[in-house]
Design a protein around this motif. Structure first.
Motif, PDB file in Angstrom:
ATOM      1  N   HIS A 464     -23.834  -3.215 -44.110  1.00  0.00           N
ATOM      2  CA  HIS A 464     -23.968  -3.690 -42.724  1.00  0.00           C
ATOM      3  C   HIS A 464     -23.940  -2.517 -41.740  1.00  0.00           C
ATOM      4  N   HIS A 465     -22.968  -1.639 -41.906  1.00  0.00           N
ATOM      5  CA  HIS A 465     -22.881  -0.482 -41.002  1.00  0.00           C
ATOM      6  C   HIS A 465     -24.099   0.432 -41.158  1.00  0.00           C
ATOM      7  N   GLU A 466     -24.578   0.551 -42.389  1.00  0.00           N
ATOM      8  CA  GLU A 466     -25.764   1.385 -42.601  1.00  0.00           C
ATOM      9  C   GLU A 466     -26.987   0.771 -41.938  1.00  0.00           C
ATOM     10  N   MET A 467     -27.062  -0.581 -41.900  1.00  0.00           N
ATOM     11  CA  MET A 467     -28.175  -1.247 -41.218  1.00  0.00           C
ATOM     12  C   MET A 467     -28.160  -0.918 -39.727  1.00  0.00           C
ATOM     13  N   ILE A 468     -26.977  -0.976 -39.135  1.00  0.00           N
ATOM     14  CA  ILE A 468     -26.858  -0.680 -37.701  1.00  0.00           C
ATOM     15  C   ILE A 468     -27.292   0.757 -37.429  1.00  0.00           C
ATOM     16  N   ASN A 469     -26.824   1.668 -38.280  1.00  0.00           N
ATOM     17  CA  ASN A 469     -27.201   3.074 -38.103  1.00  0.00           C
ATOM     18  C   ASN A 469     -28.695   3.279 -38.366  1.00  0.00           C
ATOM     19  N   ILE A 508     -34.979  -0.048 -49.840  1.00  0.00           N
ATOM     20  CA  ILE A 508     -34.030  -1.127 -50.125  1.00  0.00           C
ATOM     21  C   ILE A 508     -34.751  -2.445 -49.918  1.00  0.00           C
ATOM     22  N   SER A 509     -34.665  -3.326 -50.880  1.00  0.00           N
ATOM     23  CA  SER A 509     -35.371  -4.610 -50.825  1.00  0.00           C
ATOM     24  C   SER A 509     -34.806  -5.494 -49.724  1.00  0.00           C
ATOM     25  N   PRO A 510     -35.675  -6.204 -48.996  1.00  0.00           N
ATOM     26  CA  PRO A 510     -35.189  -7.166 -47.998  1.00  0.00           C
ATOM     27  C   PRO A 510     -34.277  -8.224 -48.605  1.00  0.00           C
ATOM     28  N   GLY A 511     -34.518  -8.564 -49.882  1.00  0.00           N
ATOM     29  CA  GLY A 511     -33.658  -9.546 -50.534  1.00  0.00           C
ATOM     30  C   GLY A 511     -32.227  -9.074 -50.645  1.00  0.00           C
ATOM     31  N   GLU A 512     -31.998  -7.751 -50.523  1.00  0.00           N
ATOM     32  CA  GLU A 512     -30.648  -7.216 -50.618  1.00  0.00           C
ATOM     33  C   GLU A 512     -29.966  -7.162 -49.259  1.00  0.00           C
ATOM     34  N   PHE A 513     -30.691  -6.758 -48.222  1.00  0.00           N
ATOM     35  CA  PHE A 513     -30.001  -6.551 -46.943  1.00  0.00           C
ATOM     36  C   PHE A 513     -30.175  -7.720 -45.960  1.00  0.00           C
ATOM     37  N   ILE A 514     -31.243  -8.540 -46.120  1.00  0.00           N
ATOM     38  CA  ILE A 514     -31.431  -9.635 -45.163  1.00  0.00           C
ATOM     39  C   ILE A 514     -30.298 -10.669 -45.252  1.00  0.00           C
ATOM     40  N   PRO A 515     -29.860 -11.115 -46.463  1.00  0.00           N
ATOM     41  CA  PRO A 515     -28.745 -12.082 -46.510  1.00  0.00           C
ATOM     42  C   PRO A 515     -27.476 -11.542 -45.850  1.00  0.00           C
ATOM     43  N   ALA A 522     -26.316  -9.033 -37.843  1.00  0.00           N
ATOM     44  CA  ALA A 522     -27.236  -7.913 -37.608  1.00  0.00           C
ATOM     45  C   ALA A 522     -28.688  -8.361 -37.637  1.00  0.00           C
ATOM     46  N   ILE A 523     -28.928  -9.571 -38.146  1.00  0.00           N
ATOM     47  CA  ILE A 523     -30.303 -10.085 -38.216  1.00  0.00           C
ATOM     48  C   ILE A 523     -30.927 -10.214 -36.824  1.00  0.00           C
ATOM     49  N   ILE A 524     -30.081 -10.414 -35.813  1.00  0.00           N
ATOM     50  CA  ILE A 524     -30.603 -10.543 -34.446  1.00  0.00           C
ATOM     51  C   ILE A 524     -31.234  -9.233 -33.997  1.00  0.00           C
ATOM     52  N   TRP A 525     -30.543  -8.113 -34.250  1.00  0.00           N
ATOM     53  CA  TRP A 525     -31.087  -6.809 -33.851  1.00  0.00           C
ATOM     54  C   TRP A 525     -32.327  -6.460 -34.675  1.00  0.00           C
ATOM     55  N   ILE A 526     -32.268  -6.833 -35.960  1.00  0.00           N
ATOM     56  CA  ILE A 526     -33.437  -6.564 -36.809  1.00  0.00           C
ATOM     57  C   ILE A 526     -34.625  -7.388 -36.329  1.00  0.00           C
ATOM     58  N   GLY A 527     -34.378  -8.664 -35.981  1.00  0.00           N
ATOM     59  CA  GLY A 527     -35.463  -9.516 -35.492  1.00  0.00           C
ATOM     60  C   GLY A 527     -36.075  -8.976 -34.203  1.00  0.00           C
ATOM     61  N   GLU A 528     -35.240  -8.461 -33.302  1.00  0.00           N
ATOM     62  CA  GLU A 528     -35.757  -7.885 -32.059  1.00  0.00           C
ATOM     63  C   GLU A 528     -36.633  -6.667 -32.352  1.00  0.00           C
ATOM     64  N   PHE A 529     -36.190  -5.852 -33.311  1.00  0.00           N
ATOM     65  CA  PHE A 529     -36.983  -4.679 -33.677  1.00  0.00           C
ATOM     66  C   PHE A 529     -38.353  -5.095 -34.222  1.00  0.00           C
ATOM     67  N   VAL A 552     -44.372 -13.867 -38.123  1.00  0.00           N
ATOM     68  CA  VAL A 552     -43.101 -13.136 -38.074  1.00  0.00           C
ATOM     69  C   VAL A 552     -41.983 -14.091 -38.451  1.00  0.00           C
ATOM     70  N   ASN A 553     -41.134 -13.670 -39.359  1.00  0.00           N
ATOM     71  CA  ASN A 553     -39.974 -14.479 -39.742  1.00  0.00           C
ATOM     72  C   ASN A 553     -38.881 -14.361 -38.669  1.00  0.00           C
ATOM     73  N   ARG A 554     -38.316 -15.505 -38.298  1.00  0.00           N
ATOM     74  CA  ARG A 554     -37.239 -15.504 -37.305  1.00  0.00           C
ATOM     75  C   ARG A 554     -36.017 -16.204 -37.889  1.00  0.00           C
ATOM     76  N   SER A 555     -34.853 -15.630 -37.626  1.00  0.00           N
ATOM     77  CA  SER A 555     -33.597 -16.199 -38.109  1.00  0.00           C
ATOM     78  C   SER A 555     -33.161 -17.363 -37.225  1.00  0.00           C
ATOM     79  N   PRO A 556     -32.515 -18.366 -37.795  1.00  0.00           N
ATOM     80  CA  PRO A 556     -31.982 -19.463 -36.968  1.00  0.00           C
ATOM     81  C   PRO A 556     -31.033 -18.970 -35.874  1.00  0.00           C
ATOM     82  N   ARG A 557     -30.315 -17.874 -36.155  1.00  0.00           N
ATOM     83  CA  ARG A 557     -29.393 -17.337 -35.155  1.00  0.00           C
ATOM     84  C   ARG A 557     -30.114 -16.968 -33.861  1.00  0.00           C
TER      85      ARG A 557
END
Length: 721
Positions: A464-469, A508-515, A522-529, A552-557
């Protein structure tokens, strides 16, 4: 505050008294000055009166030898002598000689004929004064008396005795007191009034001249020595006041009250500032230890209390259980119903927890939706799990908050002291790791901490922290996978897919970091990007002659924000990207929630022309009611359904049903996972609108995708010609 106010009142009273004392002291000083001036005036007046009386009465003493020079006074000689004495500087009206107390000589005779032959013994009003003069054997001044010939005057009487001591008679000098006092300016003083009276202990004094009202004005009184008598002279200011009254010191009072007000205001400001400072210090101290919403210990203060609990447990050799709770979907409730409702729900949850815990149990709030309970009264770990589930059950009870029927769930992670950790920081960390594991298992789960859990959870936290960075370091990029129109074979759509190029771990596969991003938010920041990058890349595509619709895939959040649709449409407008060139893919789970805020966002997007698709349709709990209630216009069949088509009859029949459902609802169908020609022919035959899969191409970076699209469409058009 009351004590400070009383102190301020005391200060104000003291200052007011000080101002009064200063003004009163000024009045007393002025009174002293004015009375000193009054004494000077009355002293001068007394001296003038005494001198003038003495000058007049000396005439009698000067005439005594002349009277006794002959047995019978020579009238002519006396007249000549009197002419010398009766000068204008004196106030003598006339002289009378009374041998044997019977008046036989008067000078001047004009207007005085009536007193010739007057026997004093027959005049009761004057006889007493005559006897006093005889007794004193000196000049006696009396009056003012009523004269026999008319008018009033002062009379100086001198008894004259022969050498043998025999009384010869009486010489009387009549003094015009009106002239006397006029000449000395008795009435003309511009500042003072005088009053002169005879000092008489028997009758309180007899007025000589002036207004008796002078005695009512706090006068200065002095004795005036006259021949064989004492007069009293009183003086007072003309206005009746030696000094100004208090109200006449308005300038002094104005200055004093202004200074008092300024000082009191300054003290009040100081007291209020000090009170606010104390209150601020208390508030800061309180807020540094307690959560302002629930009044529970915050993370910092909870750690301090937990350290004390651990110290007591270590000393008395007993175990502690730290249970961390996390409320599910609190953020969604805040976004959908407002933070006021979310805050009210938190207060409701705290009330339930406090009612379920014993008085000695420790409860704290260490995060927005995280609570921690410390238990010490248990025998087995099964008791702890049972208590945790009871607390979860209490939390789960439906609450009516602000006219909203809310059912909230929770998960719990448990760590034990001293088995899992020996200090507050690490035992809380262990409970947190257990909580992550419980949430991974689903709502209302309870998990105990163990070593395997620590490793797995720490990996998720690290990721999670690595995603933010990675977002800041621009390690993410967007690739595009072709979507082919079945009927024409043209590449008219594509799907945007995020890729992560880790500097150490590679791709890194999306199947690993998206869940994990979904769980942590963090999906909100990724979705904005992704949205920003897609809009930017679409502009590049249009500039190079490619007009495609991008999915474009969008998260329910992301749909929880009530302004989400508005913000996305504004971004499209700013980039001149038509809304119908954007397709948003959502999951079935979002439809299952049936949130009004999310539905409003979906309708706003669809009304603007944005395509809405259900991703991985058929893998969840899809319902035709959902498809009819929501503004969905595209169904994406999950790749798992096409894996054995057309070889597997069951799979083939299922795909046929899904396509028919879409046709019935007037929706378009996109089939994912197309990998060989047989599947292409089958989908063409069944009327599937779009196809996507490795058969047509994998995801590509922007430049490669643009080249691929141009080449593919050129070849398709060439074959059609």
């Amino acid at each position: 505050m009351v004590r400070d106010f009383c102190g301020l009142v005391f200060i104000a009273a003291a200052l007011f008294y000080s101002v009064f004392a200063i003004i009163d002291n000024e009045r007393l000083r002025e009174l002293e000055t004015q009375k000193r001036r009054g004494i000077e005036q009355i002293s001068a007046m007394r001296a003038t009166i005494e001198h003038r009386i003495q000058a007049n009465t000396l005439v009698l003493k000067a005439l005594k030898p002349e009277i006794l020079w002959q047995d019978t006074p020579d009238r002519l000689r006396l007249q000549r002598v009197l002419d010398e004495f009766l000068t204008p500087e004196l106030d003598i009206s006339h002289l009378a000689l009374a041998p044997g107390l019977k008046v036989s000589f008067v000078y001047p005779i004009e207007n005085n004929q009536r007193i010739l032959g007057l026997d004093y013994r027959t005049v009761a009003a004057q006889y007493h004064e005559v006897l006093l003069a005889i007794a004193s054997q000196d000049v006696v001044l009396s009056g003012p008396v009523d004269l026999v010939q008319g008018g009033t005057a002062l009379i100086a009487r001198l008894p004259i005795f022969q050498q043998e001591g025999q009384l010869w008679g009486l010489a009387s000098l009549v003094i015009d007191h009106e002239k006397l006092f006029h000449e000395i300016g008795f009435y003309r003083n511009p500042d003072y009034l005088f009053y002169l009276s005879r000092k008489n202990a028997q009758n309180g004094g007899k007025a000589i001249i002036g207004e008796p009202s002078v005695l009512d004005y706090d006068p200065i009184i002095v004795d005036v020595q006259v021949p064989n008598d004492v007069w009293q002279l009183a003086v007072a200011p003309r206005d009746g006041y030696w000094i100004k009254q208090q109200h006449e010191y308005w300038v002094h009072w104005l200055i004093g009250i202004s200074l008092i007000s300024l000082i009191v205001w300054a003290f009040a400001v100081l007291i209020l500032t000090q009170h606010r400072l104390r209150k601020a210090v208390y508030t800061i101290s309180y807020q540094s230890r307690f959560d302002p919403l629930t009044d529970l210990p915050n993370r910092y203060y909870f750690h301090l209390q937990l350290e004390e609990e651990i110290a007591a447990a270590k000393e008395d050799d007993y175990e502690l259980a730290v249970i961390m709770f996390d409320l599910d979907h609190l953020r969604d409730i805040n976004d959908a119903l407002g933070h006021e409702t979310g805050d009210a729900l938190l207060e409701h949850v705290v009330e339930r927890l406090q009612n379920s815990l014993q008085e000695h149990d420790l409860l704290g709030r260490i995060g927005g939706d995280e609570f921690v309970v410390v238990l010490s009264d248990f025998e087995h770990t099964s008791d702890i799990e049972k208590q945790a589930r009871v607390l979860i059950s209490d939390i789960m009870n439906t609450a009516d908050i602000a006219q909203n029927h809310i059912n909230i769930t929770a998960s719990a992670g448990i760590a034990l002291y001293p088995r899992d950790a020996a200090d507050a920081e690490h035992i809380v960390k262990c409970a947190e790791l257990a909580l992550y594991a419980a949430k991974s298992s689903g709502s209302m789960s309870v998990a105990f901490y163990d070593e395997r859990l620590r490793q797995t959870t720490e990996q998720h936290i690290l990721l999670h922290h690595e995603m933010i960075n990675a977002l800041d370091a621009q390690q993410f990029h967007v690739e595009y996978q072709p979507v082919i129109e079945t009927e024409t074979g043209l590449l008219t759509r594509c799907e945007a897919l995020i890729r992560w190029d880790h500097p150490e771990r590679g791709t890194i596969s999306p199947g690993e970091f998206i869940p994990i991003a979904e769980k942590t938010g963090a999906i909100i920041w990724i979705g904005e990007f992704v949205m920003r990058q897609v809009i930017q890349d679409w502009q590049v595509m249009r500039g190079r002659g490619i007009d495609v619709t991008v999915a474009v895939n969008r998260s329910p959040r992301e749909f929880n924000d009530k302004h989400a649709a508005k913000n996305w449409l504004l971004a499209l407008e700013d980039a001149n990207m038509p809304p119908d060139r954007l397709m948003l893919e959502i999951t079935e789970s979002m439809l299952m929630r049936n949130k009004d805020g999310q539905l409003a966002n979906l309708r706003q997007l669809r009304d603007a022309g944005v395509h809405l698709a259900i991703d991985d349709f058929g893998t969840g709990y899809s319902s035709l009611n959902y498809l009819r209630s929501y503004p969905i216009d595209v169904i994406k069949i999950d790749r798992g359904f096409l894996s054995n088509v057309p070889e597997n009859n069951t799979q083939t029949a299922l795909v046929e049903v899904l396509i028919r459902i879409a046709h019935t609802l007037d929706m378009q169908v996109v089939a994912e996972g197309v990998e060989h020609a047989e599947q292409v022919d089958f989908l063409f035959e069944k009327g599937c609108h779009y196809q996507q899969g490795f058969y047509y191409g994998r995801s590509m970076k922007l430049d490669h995708f643009i080249k691929f699209t141009k080449k593919h469409n050129t070849e398709v058009l060439a074959k059609q010609d």
